[in-house]
Design a protein around this motif. Structure first.
Motif, PDB file in Angstrom:
ATOM      1  N   PRO A   1       0.834  -1.209   0.000  1.00 20.10           N
ATOM      2  CA  PRO A   1       0.000   0.000   0.000  1.00 20.10           C
ATOM      3  C   PRO A   1       0.868   1.257   0.000  1.00 20.10           C
ATOM      4  O   PRO A   1       2.069   1.193   0.277  1.00 20.10           O
ATOM      5  CB  PRO A   1      -0.746  -0.106   1.332  1.00 20.10           C
ATOM      6  N   SER A   2       0.268   2.388  -0.288  1.00 19.31           N
ATOM      7  CA  SER A   2       1.019   3.654  -0.209  1.00 19.31           C
ATOM      8  C   SER A   2       1.233   4.008   1.261  1.00 19.31           C
ATOM      9  O   SER A   2       0.480   3.555   2.136  1.00 19.31           O
ATOM     10  CB  SER A   2       0.218   4.764  -0.890  1.00 19.31           C
ATOM     11  N   ILE A   3       2.245   4.843   1.515  1.00 20.38           N
ATOM     12  CA  ILE A   3       2.451   5.290   2.903  1.00 20.38           C
ATOM     13  C   ILE A   3       1.281   6.184   3.312  1.00 20.38           C
ATOM     14  O   ILE A   3       0.847   6.181   4.465  1.00 20.38           O
ATOM     15  CB  ILE A   3       3.812   6.007   3.039  1.00 20.38           C
ATOM     16  N   GLY A   4       0.726   6.900   2.330  1.00 22.62           N
ATOM     17  CA  GLY A   4      -0.444   7.743   2.612  1.00 22.62           C
ATOM     18  C   GLY A   4      -1.564   6.925   3.253  1.00 22.62           C
ATOM     19  O   GLY A   4      -2.203   7.375   4.212  1.00 22.62           O
ATOM     20  N   SER A   5      -1.771   5.691   2.760  1.00 20.77           N
ATOM     21  CA  SER A   5      -2.866   4.901   3.338  1.00 20.77           C
ATOM     22  C   SER A   5      -2.506   4.414   4.741  1.00 20.77           C
ATOM     23  O   SER A   5      -3.391   4.226   5.577  1.00 20.77           O
ATOM     24  CB  SER A   5      -3.268   3.738   2.419  1.00 20.77           C
ATOM     25  N   LEU A   6      -1.227   4.244   5.011  1.00 21.47           N
ATOM     26  CA  LEU A   6      -0.804   3.895   6.380  1.00 21.47           C
ATOM     27  C   LEU A   6      -1.050   5.073   7.323  1.00 21.47           C
ATOM     28  O   LEU A   6      -1.410   4.895   8.478  1.00 21.47           O
ATOM     29  CB  LEU A   6       0.689   3.536   6.408  1.00 21.47           C
ATOM     30  N   VAL A   7      -0.840   6.274   6.799  1.00 22.67           N
ATOM     31  CA  VAL A   7      -1.058   7.476   7.614  1.00 22.67           C
ATOM     32  C   VAL A   7      -2.562   7.627   7.896  1.00 22.67           C
ATOM     33  O   VAL A   7      -2.969   7.897   9.027  1.00 22.67           O
ATOM     34  CB  VAL A   7      -0.493   8.726   6.904  1.00 22.67           C
ATOM     35  N   LYS A   8      -3.359   7.394   6.858  1.00 23.40           N
ATOM     36  CA  LYS A   8      -4.822   7.537   7.026  1.00 23.40           C
ATOM     37  C   LYS A   8      -5.372   6.570   8.068  1.00 23.40           C
ATOM     38  O   LYS A   8      -6.302   6.896   8.804  1.00 23.40           O
ATOM     39  CB  LYS A   8      -5.519   7.251   5.684  1.00 23.40           C
TER      40      LYS A   8
END
Ligand code: GTP
Ligand code: MG
Length: 618
Positions: A386-393
């Motif tokens: 997954p993108s890191i953005g989705s980990l942040v979300k």
């Protein structure tokens, strides 16, 4: 028996002894592991294990029964590893783990000082098993107490090049080769134990004044991408709160420590403190040698060698984002079983063609290379990561982390909550080929790589390669890479795509043959650990001569009639062939002058300074 023990040395870092870790799968197609281990738990468990351990120098592994008998008086020994360091003599060590921290402490407290040695007495887990004196020896005879076997003998010796090559030759297919490479070269359990013991030594040395200071390994020693013999990156943390977990204290104390006020400039404060720590290590800590202070760098570090652990260590005090970055890499490795074997293979390929180098410089680092692999796996039509953005979300309040210098490192830590499941079923060999094809065509000139968004962005400056730093998005992780090195990367990925494509298509059984095939074709160059300024075109020219079908090269000539799926690669290969023919023609024309010039260059470069590792003369 000994063989069996030796085989045990290659266990995965977290596979044993009640650690809350999953075992790593060897499957070539990835699935989401059933149980995923949290990075902080992994670090805590390993730190605790180190606190229960002592390292004892012995005359040989045969001293083990006697050592076991002697040391059992302090507590219950749960396991033991042996390793050997070869310098002028053989130095033998046994690492003992007790069931409880107090037992290891009791053993260390019982340590004495020998008249044979000079030096200020220092308490540390690094000990020496002195020969027994006269009569008492009988009491310690090995027959008095049954003892469990050593879990490893010579347990930190990396697999030899020859053995590895022969294993790879015998593998059934390229997928198996990738798995074998990973399993046989990854950092083993003993390697991880030794690294956490090095960290504990620093922590204990300063614990009187800084009881809550933590020396924590990060980087390849713990992120799952480390190979045997990798360096140890350490961060010394003085902050009391480790993550949000510790914030849940019931009532804040009303008794507050008086403190010495910091200098107004935080950076010079860190530099001064590191100077003092460097002196402390240099003057007092057993095993620590060749201490170098590199305090003007963006991240000031102290480098040293640990002679009892045979370890190169980089100690920093202000690189918490590097620590959290290691957590991200670790999590990506946990998310899909293909990530680590693939990254290992690509790192190994890059090393063998001289793209990476142990010393920092204008070449791509292993860390940037890992980012390239992760980005490739994120941007697939069926993403594997997954993108890191989705980990942040997906983060919640427990995941909140901000470094002292304000870098936000908040992202979800619990992988179950991420709820990401890849539907990509590609085999490792397919992914490897796709990786090379992808970067053969990537527009490094205009595009930047963003792991945060899992897509490429317009490049904000003229750096040769731009990888957005996942935790400090205004920075470029690969800012150091020169245009020439970027060009070499492009050439090498094209060559690799070309070689591998013919291998993948040519899937006839090679088992038991002496032929160089599969990955071995990618690794065929002698390892180039030192890059010299005048070597730029050398590796390329040696490789490109392999492009000729008609006997110009005796190794790894591609089979005639190979077809290339990708028209752009087909065209590129044609172009390389044509231009190399011309280059060789020209060179032959002026061969005498070129030969003498390159001989002069070669002789001058052989006296160039080597990496710190090679320079060491122990
Ligand atoms: P090897 O030492 O080559 O085996 O790999 P490594 O992953 O340990 O790389 P290195 O020692 O260069 O860096 C140690 C760790 O620091 C990496 O694993 C990253 O977690 C982190 N790191 C390195 N460079 C950067 C960077 O530019 N930004 C951030 N945020 N972290 C970095
Ligand atoms: Mg490192």
């Amino acid at each position: 028996m000994i063989c069996l023990m030796r085989r045990l040395q290659n266990l995965h870092p977290g596979r044993k002894f009640g650690l809350k870790l999953r075992s790593s799968s060897t499957s070539a197609t990835g699935t989401l592991p059933e149980t995923k281990c949290n990075y902080e738990d992994f670090i805590d468990n390993r730190q605790q294990q180190a606190k229960c351990s002592i390292l004892v120098q012995v005359s040989s592994e045969r001293s083990y029964p006697e050592l076991y008998n002697y040391c059992s008086r302090f507590g219950s020994i749960v396991n033991a590893h042996h390793y050997c360091l070869r310098h002028d003599d053989e130095l033998n060590y046994i690492l003992l783990e007790y069931a409880r921290e107090e037992e290891a402490s009791a053993a260390i407290d019982a340590g004495g000082v020998s008249d044979e040695m000079s030096g200020t007495p220092v308490r540390s887990p690094f000990l020496w098993f002195r020969a027994s004196t006269g009569k008492k020896k009988d009491n310690l005879s090995s027959s008095t107490m049954p003892h469990p076997g050593l879990l490893s003998i010579d347990g930190c010796r990396p697999i030899g090049q020859e053995n590895l090559l022969s294993l790879l030759k015998k593998a059934e297919n390229i997928d198996r080769q990738i798995v074998e490479l990973h399993q046989n070269s990854q950092l083993n359990d003993l390697g991880v134990r030794m690294r956490f013991l090095a960290a504990l030594q620093i922590q204990q040395a300063i614990s009187g004044m800084f009881p809550s200071a933590q020396a924590v390994p990060f980087g390849s020693s713990v992120n799952g991408f480390g190979k045997m013999g990798c360096d140890l990156d350490l961060i010394l943390r003085f902050d009391k709160e480790r993550g949000a977990k510790n914030n849940q204290r019931t009532e804040p104390s009303r008794l507050i420590y008086h403190l010495k006020e910091n200098l107004s400039n935080g950076r010079s404060q860190t530099q001064r403190q590191m100077e003092v720590i460097g002196d402390l290590l240099h003057l007092f800590l057993p095993g620590v040698c060749h201490v170098r202070r590199i305090l003007q760098a963006r991240v000031p570090i102290i480098k040293y060698h640990h002679e009892h652990l045979n370890l190169e260590v980089d100690l920093s005090m202000s690189n918490l984002s590097g620590f959290y970055m290691s957590e991200l890499l670790y999590m990506f490795g946990e998310l899909d079983t293909r990530v680590r074997p693939l990254t290992f293979t690509i790192r190994r390929w890059a090393q063998s063609c001289g793209l990476t180098n142990p010393s920092p410089g204008r070449w791509i680092s292993n860390f940037s290379l890992s980012c390239l692999v992760i980005f490739f796996l994120q941007q697939l039509r069926q993403p594997i990561l997954p993108s890191i953005g989705s980990l942040v979300k997906a983060a919640d309040a427990d995941d909140f982390r901000v470094t002292e210098d304000g870098i936000n490192c908040t992202f979800v830590r619990d992988l179950e909550r991420l709820n990401f499941q890849s539907r990509n079923t590609s085999k490792l060999s397919e992914l490897l080929l796709q990786f090379f094809e992808f970067y053969s065509q990537f527009d490094f000139h205009n595009r930047a790589i963003s792991l945060n968004e899992a897509r490429s962005l317009a490049k904000p400056d003229h750096s040769a390669i731009y990888i957005v730093n996942p935790l400090e998005q205004l920075l470029n992780v690969s800012k150091n890479v020169s245009l020439e090195e970027c060009e070499r990367l492009r050439i090498e990925v094209r060559n690799a795509a070309w070689l591998l494509e013919s291998e993948v298509e040519n899937t006839s059984v090679k088992e038991g043959t002496e032929t160089i095939w599969g990955l071995l074709n990618l690794f065929k160059h002698p390892e180039k650990t030192i890059i010299r300024p005048n070597m730029f075109f050398k590796p390329r020219m040696v490789e490109v001569s392999d492009l000729f079908e008609n006997g110009m090269s005796t190794t790894a000539t591609p089979p005639a009639g190979v077809t290339y799926k990708n028209p752009s690669i087909r065209q590129q290969v044609q172009n390389i062939k044509a231009s190399t023919r011309n280059e060789l023609k020209q060179m032959r024309g002026s061969s005498s002058s070129v030969t003498s010039a390159s001989a002069a260059a070669a002789s001058s470069s052989s006296s160039a300074p080597t990496s710190s590792k090679n320079r060491r003369s122990r």
